[in-house]
Design an enzyme around this catalytic site. Structure first.
Site, PDB file in Angstrom:
ATOM      1  N   ASP A  41      -7.249  11.418  -4.880  1.00  0.00           N
ATOM      2  CA  ASP A  41      -7.210  12.411  -6.077  1.00  0.00           C
ATOM      3  C   ASP A  41      -8.563  12.561  -6.495  1.00  0.00           C
ATOM      4  OD1 ASP A  41      -6.249  13.750  -8.252  1.00  0.00           O
ATOM      5  OD2 ASP A  41      -5.644  12.178  -9.290  1.00  0.00           O
ATOM      6  N   SER A 132       1.293   6.969  -2.067  1.00  0.00           N
ATOM      7  CA  SER A 132       1.916   6.120  -2.842  1.00  0.00           C
ATOM      8  C   SER A 132       1.300   4.662  -2.237  1.00  0.00           C
ATOM      9  CB  SER A 132       3.250   5.817  -2.956  1.00  0.00           C
ATOM     10  OG  SER A 132       3.609   6.770  -4.116  1.00  0.00           O
ATOM     11  N   TYR A 136      -0.984   2.832  -5.830  1.00  0.00           N
ATOM     12  CA  TYR A 136       0.498   2.911  -6.639  1.00  0.00           C
ATOM     13  C   TYR A 136       1.411   1.832  -5.651  1.00  0.00           C
ATOM     14  CZ  TYR A 136       0.714   6.977  -9.476  1.00  0.00           C
ATOM     15  OH  TYR A 136       0.432   7.884 -10.561  1.00  0.00           O
TER      16      TYR A 136
HETATM   17  P1  ADP Z   1      -1.664   6.654  -4.655  1.00  0.00           P
HETATM   18  O1  ADP Z   1      -1.896   6.578  -6.084  1.00  0.00           O
HETATM   19  O2  ADP Z   1      -0.465   7.535  -4.456  1.00  0.00           O
HETATM   20  O3  ADP Z   1      -1.165   5.319  -4.110  1.00  0.00           O
HETATM   21  P2  ADP Z   1      -3.978   6.555  -3.635  1.00  0.00           P
HETATM   22  O4  ADP Z   1      -5.265   7.649  -3.416  1.00  0.00           O
HETATM   23  O5  ADP Z   1      -4.678   5.262  -4.446  1.00  0.00           O
HETATM   24  O6  ADP Z   1      -2.841   7.191  -4.023  1.00  0.00           O
HETATM   25  O7  ADP Z   1      -4.139   6.161  -2.145  1.00  0.00           O
HETATM   26  C1  ADP Z   1      -3.040   6.813  -1.145  1.00  0.00           C
HETATM   27  C2  ADP Z   1      -3.826   6.629   0.290  1.00  0.00           C
HETATM   28  O8  ADP Z   1      -4.868   7.625   0.173  1.00  0.00           O
HETATM   29  C3  ADP Z   1      -4.210   5.209   0.643  1.00  0.00           C
HETATM   30  O9  ADP Z   1      -4.098   5.286   1.806  1.00  0.00           O
HETATM   31  C4  ADP Z   1      -5.772   5.642   0.420  1.00  0.00           C
HETATM   32  O10 ADP Z   1      -6.405   4.684   1.550  1.00  0.00           O
HETATM   33  C5  ADP Z   1      -5.853   6.997   0.902  1.00  0.00           C
HETATM   34  N1  ADP Z   1      -7.160   7.724   0.659  1.00  0.00           N
HETATM   35  C6  ADP Z   1      -8.208   7.515  -0.126  1.00  0.00           C
HETATM   36  N2  ADP Z   1      -9.059   8.323  -0.257  1.00  0.00           N
HETATM   37  C7  ADP Z   1      -8.739   9.261   0.749  1.00  0.00           C
HETATM   38  C8  ADP Z   1      -9.291  10.467   1.430  1.00  0.00           C
HETATM   39  N3  ADP Z   1     -10.435  11.018   1.024  1.00  0.00           N
HETATM   40  N4  ADP Z   1      -8.726  10.918   2.549  1.00  0.00           N
HETATM   41  C9  ADP Z   1      -7.385  10.562   3.026  1.00  0.00           C
HETATM   42  N5  ADP Z   1      -7.059   9.687   2.364  1.00  0.00           N
HETATM   43  C10 ADP Z   1      -7.521   8.710   1.397  1.00  0.00           C
END
Ligand code: ADP
Length: 188
Positions: A41, A132, A136
């Site tokens: 995000d 998630s 999450y």
């Molecule tokens: P959530 O709150 O839904 O768990 P997160 O962003 O914390 O979302 O994590 C969801 C996934 O996205 C994790 O596997 C994390 O490693 C990954 N992630 C983080 N940054 C990026 C990025 N720039 N591109 C793709 N995936 C990412």
């Protein structure tokens, strides 16, 4: 990278940073506030610039004053990203570390409603992160199975969307998706 043909559409698993993807839309694993956060995000808002947050604020003011419910999806501009659109969805929080039946349904909804919205907007190529499985804290294997099954079912049923990519941020999560897809293929 793994590529699979499903009913004339492409399913792709790749390692990478979703903010670099050139699909028409990328999906954001947002939180209900839609005001940005950490993880994917934060990366999307940082690279996409303020236009994304402005539209998110408008969505909060008009459509979802209480925040975006878990499992629902909304769409904004992609701002400065290569992708023209960002689809924001909210996955479940697995504070216990478990994906029970209710949470599994909510995770499925997050993927399904994102694809449905893409189709409604005429979008043919979409990239997903692993929703998630970061902050999450949902279990990776079970979450990957739901993610893959939901996308495969969608692509099997209709052929409007031509390509869906899972863009996995680390080797560890990428390997879980590759293994899970192998297992699902055996059971087809
Ligand atoms: P959530 O709150 O839904 O768990 P997160 O962003 O914390 O979302 O994590 C969801 C996934 O996205 C994790 O596997 C994390 O490693 C990954 N992630 C983080 N940054 C990026 C990025 N720039 N591109 C793709 N995936 C990412």
């Amino acid at each position: 990278m793994v590529e699979l043909n499903i009913n004339g559409s492409k399913l792709v698993l790749k390692k990478g940073d979703i903010t670099e993807e050139d699909t028409e839309a990328i999906v954001n694993a947002a939180n209900p506030s839609l005001m940005g956060g950490g993880g994917v995000d934060g990366a999307i808002h940082a690279k996409g610039g303020p236009a994304i947050l402005e539209e998110c604020k408008r969505i909060r003011e008009t459509e979802y004053p209480e925040g975006l419910p878990t499992g629902e999806a909304v769409i904004t501009t992609g701002g400065d990203l290569k992708a023209r659109y960002v689809i924001h969805t909210v996955g479940p929080v697995c504070s216990s570390g478990k994906l029970d039946e209710e949470k599994a349904k909510l995770l499925k909804n997050a993927y399904y409603n994102s694809l449905k919205l893409a189709k409604e907007k005429g979008i043919k190529t979409v990239s997903f992160p692993s929703i998630s499985t970061g902050a999450y804290r949902c279990p990776w294997r079970d979450s990957a199975e739901i993610a893959l099954k939901t996308v495969i079912d969608f692509l099997k049923r209709e052929n409007f969307i031509k390509e869906v990519r899972f863009v996995l941020f680390t080797d560890e999560i990428y390997n879980v998706y590759v293994k899970t897809l192998e297992e699902l293929k055996k059971n087809v």
